[in-house]
Design a protein around this motif. Structure first.
Motif, PDB file in Angstrom:
ATOM      1  N   PHE A 106      12.935  13.485  -2.980  1.00  0.00           N
ATOM      2  CA  PHE A 106      11.886  14.451  -2.658  1.00  0.00           C
ATOM      3  C   PHE A 106      10.751  14.400  -3.675  1.00  0.00           C
ATOM      4  CE2 PHE A 106      15.317  16.882  -0.328  1.00  0.00           C
ATOM      5  CZ  PHE A 106      14.781  16.637   0.930  1.00  0.00           C
ATOM      6  N   ILE A 107      11.106  14.254  -4.937  1.00  0.00           N
ATOM      7  CA  ILE A 107      10.070  14.189  -5.978  1.00  0.00           C
ATOM      8  C   ILE A 107       9.216  12.937  -5.806  1.00  0.00           C
ATOM      9  CG2 ILE A 107       9.694  13.925  -8.459  1.00  0.00           C
ATOM     10  CD1 ILE A 107      12.188  15.672  -8.883  1.00  0.00           C
ATOM     11  N   GLN A 113       0.798  -1.217   0.000  1.00  0.00           N
ATOM     12  CA  GLN A 113       0.000   0.000   0.000  1.00  0.00           C
ATOM     13  C   GLN A 113       0.835   1.274   0.000  1.00  0.00           C
ATOM     14  OE1 GLN A 113      -0.027  -2.341   2.266  1.00  0.00           O
ATOM     15  NE2 GLN A 113       0.347  -1.514   4.316  1.00  0.00           N
ATOM     16  N   PHE A 114       2.109   1.160   0.394  1.00  0.00           N
ATOM     17  CA  PHE A 114       2.975   2.348   0.389  1.00  0.00           C
ATOM     18  C   PHE A 114       4.383   1.931  -0.019  1.00  0.00           C
ATOM     19  CE2 PHE A 114       5.920   5.377   2.338  1.00  0.00           C
ATOM     20  CZ  PHE A 114       5.405   6.577   1.850  1.00  0.00           C
ATOM     21  N   PRO A 115       4.991   2.579  -1.011  1.00  0.00           N
ATOM     22  CA  PRO A 115       6.330   2.204  -1.485  1.00  0.00           C
ATOM     23  C   PRO A 115       7.446   2.745  -0.580  1.00  0.00           C
ATOM     24  CG  PRO A 115       5.525   4.035  -2.785  1.00  0.00           C
ATOM     25  CD  PRO A 115       4.406   3.663  -1.848  1.00  0.00           C
ATOM     26  N   TRP A 116       7.562   2.203   0.621  1.00  0.00           N
ATOM     27  CA  TRP A 116       8.571   2.691   1.559  1.00  0.00           C
ATOM     28  C   TRP A 116       9.988   2.305   1.159  1.00  0.00           C
ATOM     29  CZ3 TRP A 116      11.285  -1.435   3.166  1.00  0.00           C
ATOM     30  CH2 TRP A 116      10.640  -2.671   3.242  1.00  0.00           C
ATOM     31  N   ILE A 117      10.136   1.462   0.134  1.00  0.00           N
ATOM     32  CA  ILE A 117      11.455   1.035  -0.315  1.00  0.00           C
ATOM     33  C   ILE A 117      12.298   2.220  -0.784  1.00  0.00           C
ATOM     34  CG2 ILE A 117      10.553   0.577  -2.628  1.00  0.00           C
ATOM     35  CD1 ILE A 117      13.514  -1.151  -0.839  1.00  0.00           C
ATOM     36  N   ILE A 118      11.657   3.317  -1.152  1.00  0.00           N
ATOM     37  CA  ILE A 118      12.412   4.471  -1.640  1.00  0.00           C
ATOM     38  C   ILE A 118      13.335   5.032  -0.563  1.00  0.00           C
ATOM     39  CG2 ILE A 118      10.715   5.093  -3.388  1.00  0.00           C
ATOM     40  CD1 ILE A 118       9.554   7.143  -1.524  1.00  0.00           C
ATOM     41  N   PHE A 119      12.986   4.885   0.703  1.00  0.00           N
ATOM     42  CA  PHE A 119      13.816   5.436   1.777  1.00  0.00           C
ATOM     43  C   PHE A 119      15.074   4.608   2.028  1.00  0.00           C
ATOM     44  CE2 PHE A 119       9.409   6.795   2.666  1.00  0.00           C
ATOM     45  CZ  PHE A 119       9.587   8.164   2.530  1.00  0.00           C
ATOM     46  N   PRO A 120      14.977   3.283   2.239  1.00  0.00           N
ATOM     47  CA  PRO A 120      16.222   2.521   2.377  1.00  0.00           C
ATOM     48  C   PRO A 120      17.040   2.504   1.093  1.00  0.00           C
ATOM     49  CG  PRO A 120      14.326   1.048   2.326  1.00  0.00           C
ATOM     50  CD  PRO A 120      13.799   2.433   2.477  1.00  0.00           C
ATOM     51  N   ALA A 121      16.373   2.554  -0.078  1.00  0.00           N
ATOM     52  CA  ALA A 121      17.112   2.591  -1.340  1.00  0.00           C
ATOM     53  C   ALA A 121      17.935   3.869  -1.441  1.00  0.00           C
ATOM     54  CB  ALA A 121      16.154   2.474  -2.517  1.00  0.00           C
ATOM     55  N   VAL A 173       8.707  11.178  -3.008  1.00  0.00           N
ATOM     56  CA  VAL A 173       7.883  11.298  -1.807  1.00  0.00           C
ATOM     57  C   VAL A 173       6.714  12.247  -2.049  1.00  0.00           C
ATOM     58  CG1 VAL A 173       7.863  12.034   0.602  1.00  0.00           C
ATOM     59  CG2 VAL A 173       9.804  10.744  -0.277  1.00  0.00           C
ATOM     60  N   ASN A 174       6.988  13.339  -2.755  1.00  0.00           N
ATOM     61  CA  ASN A 174       5.926  14.287  -3.080  1.00  0.00           C
ATOM     62  C   ASN A 174       4.847  13.622  -3.935  1.00  0.00           C
ATOM     63  OD1 ASN A 174       5.958  17.749  -4.345  1.00  0.00           O
ATOM     64  ND2 ASN A 174       4.297  16.449  -3.680  1.00  0.00           N
ATOM     65  N   ALA A 175       5.270  12.869  -4.937  1.00  0.00           N
ATOM     66  CA  ALA A 175       4.314  12.226  -5.838  1.00  0.00           C
ATOM     67  C   ALA A 175       3.502  11.140  -5.144  1.00  0.00           C
ATOM     68  CB  ALA A 175       5.053  11.632  -7.032  1.00  0.00           C
ATOM     69  N   VAL A 176       4.109  10.474  -4.170  1.00  0.00           N
ATOM     70  CA  VAL A 176       3.425   9.369  -3.504  1.00  0.00           C
ATOM     71  C   VAL A 176       2.505   9.851  -2.393  1.00  0.00           C
ATOM     72  CG1 VAL A 176       3.783   7.327  -2.051  1.00  0.00           C
ATOM     73  CG2 VAL A 176       5.184   7.664  -4.083  1.00  0.00           C
ATOM     74  N   THR A 177       2.982  10.801  -1.593  1.00  0.00           N
ATOM     75  CA  THR A 177       2.236  11.205  -0.399  1.00  0.00           C
ATOM     76  C   THR A 177       1.238  12.322  -0.642  1.00  0.00           C
ATOM     77  OG1 THR A 177       4.014  12.740   0.230  1.00  0.00           O
ATOM     78  CG2 THR A 177       4.134  10.479   1.091  1.00  0.00           C
ATOM     79  N   SER A 178       1.606  13.306  -1.436  1.00  0.00           N
ATOM     80  CA  SER A 178       0.708  14.454  -1.635  1.00  0.00           C
ATOM     81  C   SER A 178       0.864  15.014  -3.041  1.00  0.00           C
ATOM     82  CB  SER A 178       0.992  15.544  -0.589  1.00  0.00           C
ATOM     83  OG  SER A 178       2.378  15.864  -0.582  1.00  0.00           O
ATOM     84  N   PRO A 179       0.392  14.285  -4.041  1.00  0.00           N
ATOM     85  CA  PRO A 179       0.553  14.760  -5.428  1.00  0.00           C
ATOM     86  C   PRO A 179      -0.226  16.029  -5.732  1.00  0.00           C
ATOM     87  CG  PRO A 179      -0.900  12.848  -5.346  1.00  0.00           C
ATOM     88  CD  PRO A 179      -0.317  13.003  -3.967  1.00  0.00           C
ATOM     89  N   GLU A 180      -1.209  16.340  -4.907  1.00  0.00           N
ATOM     90  CA  GLU A 180      -1.998  17.550  -5.160  1.00  0.00           C
ATOM     91  C   GLU A 180      -1.259  18.821  -4.764  1.00  0.00           C
ATOM     92  OE1 GLU A 180      -2.554  16.228  -1.028  1.00  0.00           O
ATOM     93  OE2 GLU A 180      -2.667  15.239  -2.989  1.00  0.00           O
ATOM     94  N   ILE A 197       2.551  20.591  -4.735  1.00  0.00           N
ATOM     95  CA  ILE A 197       3.938  20.505  -5.200  1.00  0.00           C
ATOM     96  C   ILE A 197       4.838  21.212  -4.187  1.00  0.00           C
ATOM     97  CG2 ILE A 197       5.515  20.920  -7.111  1.00  0.00           C
ATOM     98  CD1 ILE A 197       3.182  19.063  -7.756  1.00  0.00           C
ATOM     99  N   TRP A 198       5.320  20.446  -3.209  1.00  0.00           N
ATOM    100  CA  TRP A 198       6.184  21.022  -2.175  1.00  0.00           C
ATOM    101  C   TRP A 198       7.653  20.635  -2.351  1.00  0.00           C
ATOM    102  CZ3 TRP A 198       8.815  17.157   0.056  1.00  0.00           C
ATOM    103  CH2 TRP A 198       8.226  15.887   0.133  1.00  0.00           C
ATOM    104  N   ALA A 199       7.939  19.708  -3.244  1.00  0.00           N
ATOM    105  CA  ALA A 199       9.317  19.223  -3.400  1.00  0.00           C
ATOM    106  C   ALA A 199      10.268  20.301  -3.894  1.00  0.00           C
ATOM    107  CB  ALA A 199       9.344  18.033  -4.358  1.00  0.00           C
ATOM    108  N   VAL A 200       9.741  21.321  -4.535  1.00  0.00           N
ATOM    109  CA  VAL A 200      10.620  22.368  -5.071  1.00  0.00           C
ATOM    110  C   VAL A 200      11.352  23.116  -3.970  1.00  0.00           C
ATOM    111  CG1 VAL A 200       9.286  22.680  -7.180  1.00  0.00           C
ATOM    112  CG2 VAL A 200       8.670  23.981  -5.132  1.00  0.00           C
ATOM    113  N   TYR A 201      10.776  23.176  -2.781  1.00  0.00           N
ATOM    114  CA  TYR A 201      11.404  23.941  -1.702  1.00  0.00           C
ATOM    115  C   TYR A 201      12.673  23.265  -1.177  1.00  0.00           C
ATOM    116  CZ  TYR A 201       6.829  26.178  -1.903  1.00  0.00           C
ATOM    117  OH  TYR A 201       5.699  26.818  -2.336  1.00  0.00           O
ATOM    118  N   PRO A 202      12.639  21.985  -0.786  1.00  0.00           N
ATOM    119  CA  PRO A 202      13.896  21.359  -0.382  1.00  0.00           C
ATOM    120  C   PRO A 202      14.870  21.175  -1.541  1.00  0.00           C
ATOM    121  CG  PRO A 202      12.129  19.735  -0.418  1.00  0.00           C
ATOM    122  CD  PRO A 202      11.495  21.079  -0.583  1.00  0.00           C
TER     123      PRO A 202
END
Length: 211
Positions: free
Chosen positions: A173-174, A132-140, A176-183, A185-190
């Motif tokens: 960041f991109i 249900q959630f692609p958490w693999i992106i963090f350890p990867a 995580v942004n796309a997975v958690t809150s695609p509505e 666009i906050w990734a541009v800040y970090p």
């Protein structure tokens, strides 16, 4: 003298474990808590035996087996419905793997092979146990720093390292942004803050060397 020390450690550990077992059964038989101090007490004779013989690699293997047994018991006794031992166990076994690898453990080939195995293994766990959630992106993201750091530290290409590390961080960041809150666009800040790293490396190191 070392044999006497080891014999004393074994005797003391088992006497203490037996005492704690009796106290556990007499005071709170419904809760098996003596396992926790027993796990720590067993480390005393094990570490003393292998340290006395200089067998550090064998010590890592024996301790890893003890840790896996302890975690397996905890998983079966307290949460048998979810096999979380599969997450922790694979991480623990890397201690003896790296110990027995010897000098190969610090090579780029080991870093690439290890990173690939870790990402594939936890990716499969993510797919099979928690899709249900692609958490693999963090350890990867974290594990990819291993081969990247080894390669660029040896080639001493610091600007390219900063550039690749920044791109990797921006990709995180991109994602995580796309997975958690695609509505939103906050990734541009970090990302704006991250890109200052390669920019500073370029203008204050690369350009300075060119001049």
């Amino acid at each position: 003298m070392r044999k006497h020390h080891i014999a004393f450690a074994v005797t003391g550990s088992f006497m203490s474990i037996f005492f704690l077992l009796i106290v556990n059964l007499l005071t709170s038989p419904g809760v098996i808590w003596f396992i926790h101090p027993a796990f720590a007490l067993l480390q005393w004779p094990i570490s003393l035996y292998y340290a006395a013989n200089g067998r550090i690699k064998a010590y890592s293997l024996a301790t890893t087996a003890l840790i896996l047994a302890y975690l397996s018991y905890q998983n079966i006794a307290h949460s048998p419905d979810y096999p979380w031992i599969l997450y922790a166990g694979f991480a623990v076994i890397w201690w003896p793997i790296l110990m027995y690898a010897g000098r190969f453990a610090g090579t780029l080939a080991m870093a690439l092979a290890g990173s690939f195995c870790i990402i594939v293994y936890y990716g499969l766990l993510n797919l099979l146990l928690a899709p249900q959630f692609p958490w693999i992106i963090f350890p990867a993201y974290a594990i990819l720093w291993w081969p990247m750091s080894i390669y660029f530290s040896r080639t001493r290409q610091w600007f390219v390292f900063a550039l690749c590390a920044s791109l990797l961080t921006c990709a995180l960041f991109i994602a995580v942004n796309a997975v958690t809150s695609p509505e939103t666009i906050w990734a541009v800040y970090p990302i704006f803050a991250v890109i200052w790293w390669p920019l500073c490396m370029y203008y204050f190191v690369v350009r300075k060397q060119a001049v």
